[in-house]
Design a protein around this motif. Structure first.
Motif, PDB file in Angstrom:
ATOM      1  N   GLU A  25      17.042  23.647  76.657  1.00  0.00           N
ATOM      2  CA  GLU A  25      17.228  23.377  78.197  1.00  0.00           C
ATOM      3  C   GLU A  25      17.068  21.797  78.589  1.00  0.00           C
ATOM      4  O   GLU A  25      16.421  21.023  77.862  1.00  0.00           O
ATOM      5  N   ILE A  26      17.642  21.611  79.606  1.00  0.00           N
ATOM      6  CA  ILE A  26      17.715  20.284  80.394  1.00  0.00           C
ATOM      7  C   ILE A  26      17.596  20.248  81.717  1.00  0.00           C
ATOM      8  O   ILE A  26      17.839  21.483  82.102  1.00  0.00           O
ATOM      9  N   GLU A  27      17.031  19.323  82.327  1.00  0.00           N
ATOM     10  CA  GLU A  27      16.791  19.417  83.810  1.00  0.00           C
ATOM     11  C   GLU A  27      18.134  19.286  84.578  1.00  0.00           C
ATOM     12  O   GLU A  27      18.505  20.116  85.270  1.00  0.00           O
ATOM     13  N   HIS A 161       9.849   9.768  66.862  1.00  0.00           N
ATOM     14  CA  HIS A 161       8.693  10.130  65.935  1.00  0.00           C
ATOM     15  C   HIS A 161       8.620  11.608  66.088  1.00  0.00           C
ATOM     16  O   HIS A 161       8.776  12.354  67.251  1.00  0.00           O
ATOM     17  N   GLU A 162       8.326  12.403  64.835  1.00  0.00           N
ATOM     18  CA  GLU A 162       8.187  13.936  64.805  1.00  0.00           C
ATOM     19  C   GLU A 162       6.682  14.384  65.781  1.00  0.00           C
ATOM     20  O   GLU A 162       6.666  15.325  66.133  1.00  0.00           O
ATOM     21  N   ASP A 163       5.629  13.190  66.166  1.00  0.00           N
ATOM     22  CA  ASP A 163       4.786  13.733  66.857  1.00  0.00           C
ATOM     23  C   ASP A 163       4.705  13.454  68.249  1.00  0.00           C
ATOM     24  O   ASP A 163       4.267  13.428  69.190  1.00  0.00           O
ATOM     25  N   HIS A 164       6.247  13.117  68.678  1.00  0.00           N
ATOM     26  CA  HIS A 164       6.726  13.287  70.012  1.00  0.00           C
ATOM     27  C   HIS A 164       6.466  11.753  70.685  1.00  0.00           C
ATOM     28  O   HIS A 164       6.420  11.442  71.845  1.00  0.00           O
ATOM     29  N   THR A 165       6.082  10.873  69.934  1.00  0.00           N
ATOM     30  CA  THR A 165       5.886   9.369  70.137  1.00  0.00           C
ATOM     31  C   THR A 165       7.216   8.818  70.095  1.00  0.00           C
ATOM     32  O   THR A 165       7.915   8.662  69.106  1.00  0.00           O
ATOM     33  N   ILE A 166       7.759   7.789  71.015  1.00  0.00           N
ATOM     34  CA  ILE A 166       8.538   6.923  70.808  1.00  0.00           C
ATOM     35  C   ILE A 166       8.204   5.591  70.409  1.00  0.00           C
ATOM     36  O   ILE A 166       7.315   4.759  70.951  1.00  0.00           O
ATOM     37  N   TYR A 167       8.778   4.711  69.407  1.00  0.00           N
ATOM     38  CA  TYR A 167       8.592   3.489  68.812  1.00  0.00           C
ATOM     39  C   TYR A 167       9.773   2.557  69.371  1.00  0.00           C
ATOM     40  O   TYR A 167      10.832   2.997  68.887  1.00  0.00           O
ATOM     41  N   MET A 168       9.448   1.590  69.726  1.00  0.00           N
ATOM     42  CA  MET A 168      10.623   0.600  70.218  1.00  0.00           C
ATOM     43  C   MET A 168       9.943  -0.976  70.046  1.00  0.00           C
ATOM     44  O   MET A 168       9.044  -1.194  70.930  1.00  0.00           O
ATOM     45  N   HIS A 169      10.415  -1.603  68.938  1.00  0.00           N
ATOM     46  CA  HIS A 169       9.962  -2.979  68.938  1.00  0.00           C
ATOM     47  C   HIS A 169       8.458  -3.193  69.044  1.00  0.00           C
ATOM     48  O   HIS A 169       8.075  -3.923  69.689  1.00  0.00           O
ATOM     49  N   LYS A 170       7.840  -2.540  68.122  1.00  0.00           N
ATOM     50  CA  LYS A 170       6.532  -2.635  67.835  1.00  0.00           C
ATOM     51  C   LYS A 170       5.457  -1.849  69.116  1.00  0.00           C
ATOM     52  O   LYS A 170       4.351  -2.005  69.068  1.00  0.00           O
ATOM     53  N   ASN A 171       6.368  -1.416  70.011  1.00  0.00           N
ATOM     54  CA  ASN A 171       5.540  -0.593  71.186  1.00  0.00           C
ATOM     55  C   ASN A 171       5.724   0.877  70.890  1.00  0.00           C
ATOM     56  O   ASN A 171       6.772   1.256  70.427  1.00  0.00           O
ATOM     57  N   SER A 172       4.822   1.333  71.424  1.00  0.00           N
ATOM     58  CA  SER A 172       4.698   3.095  71.165  1.00  0.00           C
ATOM     59  C   SER A 172       4.539   3.617  72.671  1.00  0.00           C
ATOM     60  O   SER A 172       3.655   3.004  73.346  1.00  0.00           O
ATOM     61  N   PHE A 173       4.950   4.606  73.087  1.00  0.00           N
ATOM     62  CA  PHE A 173       4.879   5.280  74.295  1.00  0.00           C
ATOM     63  C   PHE A 173       5.448   6.813  74.129  1.00  0.00           C
ATOM     64  O   PHE A 173       6.026   7.141  73.146  1.00  0.00           O
ATOM     65  N   LYS A 174       4.999   7.640  75.025  1.00  0.00           N
ATOM     66  CA  LYS A 174       5.396   8.894  75.094  1.00  0.00           C
ATOM     67  C   LYS A 174       6.718   9.105  75.595  1.00  0.00           C
ATOM     68  O   LYS A 174       7.358   8.394  76.538  1.00  0.00           O
ATOM     69  N   ILE A 175       7.539  10.259  75.359  1.00  0.00           N
ATOM     70  CA  ILE A 175       8.782  10.577  75.764  1.00  0.00           C
ATOM     71  C   ILE A 175       8.972  10.508  77.305  1.00  0.00           C
ATOM     72  O   ILE A 175       9.939  10.055  77.934  1.00  0.00           O
ATOM     73  N   PHE A 206      15.801  20.934  67.654  1.00  0.00           N
ATOM     74  CA  PHE A 206      16.873  20.797  68.637  1.00  0.00           C
ATOM     75  C   PHE A 206      16.775  20.558  69.997  1.00  0.00           C
ATOM     76  O   PHE A 206      17.265  19.806  70.792  1.00  0.00           O
ATOM     77  N   GLN A 207      15.627  21.213  70.532  1.00  0.00           N
ATOM     78  CA  GLN A 207      15.161  21.042  71.876  1.00  0.00           C
ATOM     79  C   GLN A 207      14.496  19.752  72.087  1.00  0.00           C
ATOM     80  O   GLN A 207      14.835  19.200  73.026  1.00  0.00           O
ATOM     81  N   ASP A 208      13.766  19.195  71.084  1.00  0.00           N
ATOM     82  CA  ASP A 208      13.332  17.812  71.106  1.00  0.00           C
ATOM     83  C   ASP A 208      14.489  16.730  71.201  1.00  0.00           C
ATOM     84  O   ASP A 208      14.439  15.597  72.136  1.00  0.00           O
ATOM     85  N   TYR A 209      15.496  16.979  70.399  1.00  0.00           N
ATOM     86  CA  TYR A 209      16.469  16.207  70.528  1.00  0.00           C
ATOM     87  C   TYR A 209      17.326  16.009  71.735  1.00  0.00           C
ATOM     88  O   TYR A 209      17.696  15.106  72.136  1.00  0.00           O
ATOM     89  N   ILE A 210      17.773  17.204  72.363  1.00  0.00           N
ATOM     90  CA  ILE A 210      18.521  17.592  73.399  1.00  0.00           C
ATOM     91  C   ILE A 210      17.772  16.700  74.537  1.00  0.00           C
ATOM     92  O   ILE A 210      18.123  16.023  75.742  1.00  0.00           O
ATOM     93  N   THR A 211      16.366  17.016  74.688  1.00  0.00           N
ATOM     94  CA  THR A 211      15.502  16.508  75.695  1.00  0.00           C
ATOM     95  C   THR A 211      15.591  14.883  75.719  1.00  0.00           C
ATOM     96  O   THR A 211      15.524  14.138  76.645  1.00  0.00           O
ATOM     97  N   PHE A 212      15.474  14.449  74.415  1.00  0.00           N
ATOM     98  CA  PHE A 212      15.468  13.015  74.014  1.00  0.00           C
ATOM     99  C   PHE A 212      16.935  12.620  74.509  1.00  0.00           C
ATOM    100  O   PHE A 212      17.144  11.398  75.307  1.00  0.00           O
ATOM    101  N   LYS A 213      18.048  13.035  74.124  1.00  0.00           N
ATOM    102  CA  LYS A 213      19.307  12.603  74.269  1.00  0.00           C
ATOM    103  C   LYS A 213      19.863  12.611  75.731  1.00  0.00           C
ATOM    104  O   LYS A 213      20.420  11.820  76.254  1.00  0.00           O
ATOM    105  N   SER A 214      19.321  13.714  76.550  1.00  0.00           N
ATOM    106  CA  SER A 214      19.559  13.778  78.111  1.00  0.00           C
ATOM    107  C   SER A 214      19.025  12.762  78.679  1.00  0.00           C
ATOM    108  O   SER A 214      19.672  12.019  79.551  1.00  0.00           O
ATOM    109  N   LEU A 215      17.543  12.395  78.429  1.00  0.00           N
ATOM    110  CA  LEU A 215      17.128  11.292  78.929  1.00  0.00           C
ATOM    111  C   LEU A 215      17.735   9.916  78.574  1.00  0.00           C
ATOM    112  O   LEU A 215      17.957   9.111  79.856  1.00  0.00           O
TER     113      LEU A 215
END
Length: 233
Positions: A25-27, A161-175, A206-215
């Motif tokens: 699903e995507i919004e 990441h698999e824990d649904h955390t996003i890491y970007m240049h030493k920073n981390s945040f939720k999707i 694959f749902q995680d991936y599609i959510t990430f990719k659509s954003l």
């Protein structure tokens, strides 16, 4: 007609004992209609060793391909089959249509209908070791001075990441904070253009991936681009 065709086709599969497919699903969907299509299906099948079943019997190389992937599959399971389909089309010697594209089929909740995400030019690459992953992350060009070329591209790796955390240049945040973080980055006067490189855990669904990719796709603009190479580790 497109909507009715797919709803009936999916319901027919759902009527079978082991042919149920749950679309991701995507919004919102930028693409809501694709004509001249052939479908392929990646089913979640617990009776098989790798839990995945590919059905591509009715696929035609000269058409647009709609790849229907069960949202419960992991990237480790789904991506090799997706790469197999991509290679089949790219390496076709006869009856080739250079204008034919590939799309993932999704349920677009905002319109209560099907939506599509194009992945024609995406190149998926599995990273086999942590060393390879580190080398990829450190090989991206970095711009340290605003005095360099005005059209220089500032490249940022986004690791989902698999824990649904996003890491970007030493920073981390939720999707859910991804859109805000990238827009803030793009506003930095030091960066005229930025490019996002996507890396993802193979354990993601694959749902995680599609959510990430659509954003990420919603962020595309004159100043933000997305690299076609996607890395799975």
């Amino acid at each position: 007609m497109r909507y009715l065709f797919f709803m009936v086709l999916l319901l027919c599969f759902s009527c079978g004992k082991d042919k149920v497919i749950l679309l991701p699903e995507i919004e919102n969907a930028k693409i809501t209609e694709v004509l001249d299509v052939s479908p392929a299906y990646l089913f979640y099948n617990e009776t098989l060793t790798d839990s995945i079943e590919l059905n591509r019997k009715n696929i035609i190389s000269t058409t647009n391909w709609l790849v229907n992937v069960d949202k419960r599959l992991t990237l480790k399971q789904a991506i090799p089959k997706i790469k197999f389909l991509q290679d089949k089309k790219r390496n076709a010697q006869m009856h080739k249509n250079e204008n034919a594209k590939n799309y993932f089929t999704c349920n677009a909740t905002s319109i209560k209908n099907l939506g599509f995400i194009e992945f024609t030019d995406v190149v998926y690459e599995f990273i086999e070791s942590s060393l390879d992953f580190k080398q990829i992350l450190t090989s991206y060009k970095k711009i340290d001075s605003v005095n360099e070329l005005e059209d220089s591209l500032n490249i940022f790796s986004i690791n989902f990441h698999e824990d649904h955390t996003i890491y970007m240049h030493k920073n981390s945040f939720k999707i859910e904070d991804l859109t805000t973080k990238i827009k803030e980055l793009a506003k930095n006067p030091e960066y005229k253009k930025i490019q996002l490189k996507l890396t993802m855990s193979k354990s993601l669904t694959f749902q995680d991936y599609i959510t990430f990719k659509s954003l990420v796709l919603e962020l595309e603009s004159d100043s933000i681009s997305i690299d076609n190479n996607e890395f799975i580790y």
